[in-house]
Design an enzyme around this catalytic site. Sequence first.
Site, PDB file in Angstrom:
ATOM      1  N   HIS A   1      19.875   4.651   3.972  1.00 37.96           N
ATOM      2  CA  HIS A   1      19.164   3.427   3.575  1.00 37.96           C
ATOM      3  C   HIS A   1      17.726   3.438   4.096  1.00 37.96           C
ATOM      4  CE1 HIS A   1      23.270   1.833   2.844  1.00 37.96           C
ATOM      5  NE2 HIS A   1      23.545   2.462   3.986  1.00 37.96           N
TER       6      HIS A   1
ATOM      7  N   SER B   1     -10.113  10.751  -0.750  1.00 37.96           N
ATOM      8  CA  SER B   1     -10.349   9.542  -1.541  1.00 37.96           C
ATOM      9  C   SER B   1     -11.840   9.404  -1.785  1.00 37.96           C
ATOM     10  CB  SER B   1      -9.839   8.323  -0.772  1.00 37.96           C
ATOM     11  OG  SER B   1     -10.487   7.149  -1.218  1.00 37.96           O
TER      12      SER B   1
ATOM     13  N   LYS C   1      -9.162   9.558   4.272  1.00 38.68           N
ATOM     14  CA  LYS C   1      -7.919   9.882   3.601  1.00 38.68           C
ATOM     15  C   LYS C   1      -7.641  11.361   3.432  1.00 38.68           C
ATOM     16  CE  LYS C   1      -5.820   6.930   1.171  1.00 38.68           C
ATOM     17  NZ  LYS C   1      -4.480   6.405   1.366  1.00 38.68           N
TER      18      LYS C   1
ATOM     19  N   GLU D   1       2.847  14.340  -4.867  1.00 37.06           N
ATOM     20  CA  GLU D   1       3.084  13.138  -5.686  1.00 37.06           C
ATOM     21  C   GLU D   1       3.153  13.499  -7.171  1.00 37.06           C
ATOM     22  OE1 GLU D   1       0.879   9.428  -3.715  1.00 37.06           O
ATOM     23  OE2 GLU D   1      -0.396  11.180  -3.846  1.00 37.06           O
TER      24      GLU D   1
END
Length: 458
Positions: free
Chosen positions: A156, A277, A283, A290
């Site tokens: 979970h 970024s 970043k 992804e």
Amino acid sequence: MKKLWGARFNKGTDELADKFSFSLSYDKRLAKYDCQTGIAHTQMLIKSGIINKKDGNEIIKGLKTIAGKIQKGAFKFDSKAEDVHTNIQQALKKIIGEPADKLHTARSRNDLIVTEMKMYCKEELANIISHINALQRSIVRFAYDNKQTVIPAYTHLQAAQVVLLAHFMLAYVEMFERDKGRLLDCILRTDESPLGSGALSGTSLPIKRELTAESLGFYKPTENSIDSVSDRDFIVEALADMAIIAMHISRIAEDIIIWATAEFRYVDIDWSLCTGSSIMPHKKNPDIVELIRGETAKLYSNLNEILVLLKGLPMTYNRDLQLDKLPLFESVDKIKEILVLMSKLFESLKVNKKSIDARVKDETFFTVDIMEYLIKKGVSYRKAHDIVGKIVKECLDEGNSINNLSVNQLKSYAKEFDLDVKKLLNPESSVKIKKSYGSTNPALVEKQLKKWKSILNG
Ligand code: ARG
């Protein structure tokens, strides 16, 4: 442009209809199989006495010349010829003249196209299996390099128990092993040659289908000419198998993305697989991982596309079947890229042992071990669960830790407790005391690592 079927037509086809139905832009990747199929078919026609040796040998020589050009990337496709078959046929006529007209004897594009698609499928699925092997090797190497590391595992997405990182990695290896099994299974079922089924009913000419099947590397000819030209199950299976691989990879990608966050900081993804970024100078984003996760959508939709394409399609060949190619080609290309990138990810992934070690100090990871300590001393599971639950609750409420409890405090929960229970409160012993087959016990994991290393390098 002369069509293979033009003679019966009393007028030319509509320009847009031509453009709409042309498939060369994508089926040209089948050109090498078209030559191989032509050569095998012609050899069989000679052996069966259907065409004479002289013409047959001319055809074979011409097709070999064309195949050589295709391999070198030097073959000039004629964009006005509707498909790959027409292209090769026309090129052959240009090279050898009249005898080229005999190539298509006892053959239809209906049995031809499905034969070539099966050849493509068999070859590419085998390539995908090699790519999976390479990825499994990278993962096992990564596991070896971090053999001692104990990491938190979650259910979970809540802290659950600790495991060896190597054990975690071998879970991925198991997933990929099943994927290879599915691909192999698909290859085996695809391994029957439809060539010689003609348009749908076979042919009155005395062809020998077992000869073409054998020379094209198929196990045997298909049994039913009607099924042969209409069957695309192998494409559905291949796409389903690839969708499952992508699903597995997307789950791994998600683990890595979470582990690479500043909140977790368990791993560092190599800079070569990240981007920055345009606005936030600090970043380091895991874009490639992804995108790997994201591309899974495409692999699912390609499977869906072929299922919808085939639904309710009447027997036998229908032109709809031409549209089986792009989804398959796209999924094959993408899954290969994804597998290579995933290998690169594990080859360069760095483990952040400091953050991991800090996290696995959390005593809540060891509650099951404490429970089993009591069970080993004769306490029932139910009672042990209640006792440990109470300790955790009170420690959390009071900002205390189990490690701080005195013998007397421990005994106030259960007389079976002794100070030695505190030895359980560390990650190394937590993995060591696991005994069951398939568990995270270091000796068992070491055995598994060795097994995989020898399987994958063997
Ligand atoms: N291009 C077709 C396909 O990909 C094969 C040609 C068969 N065409 C036909 N009209 N019978 O399925």
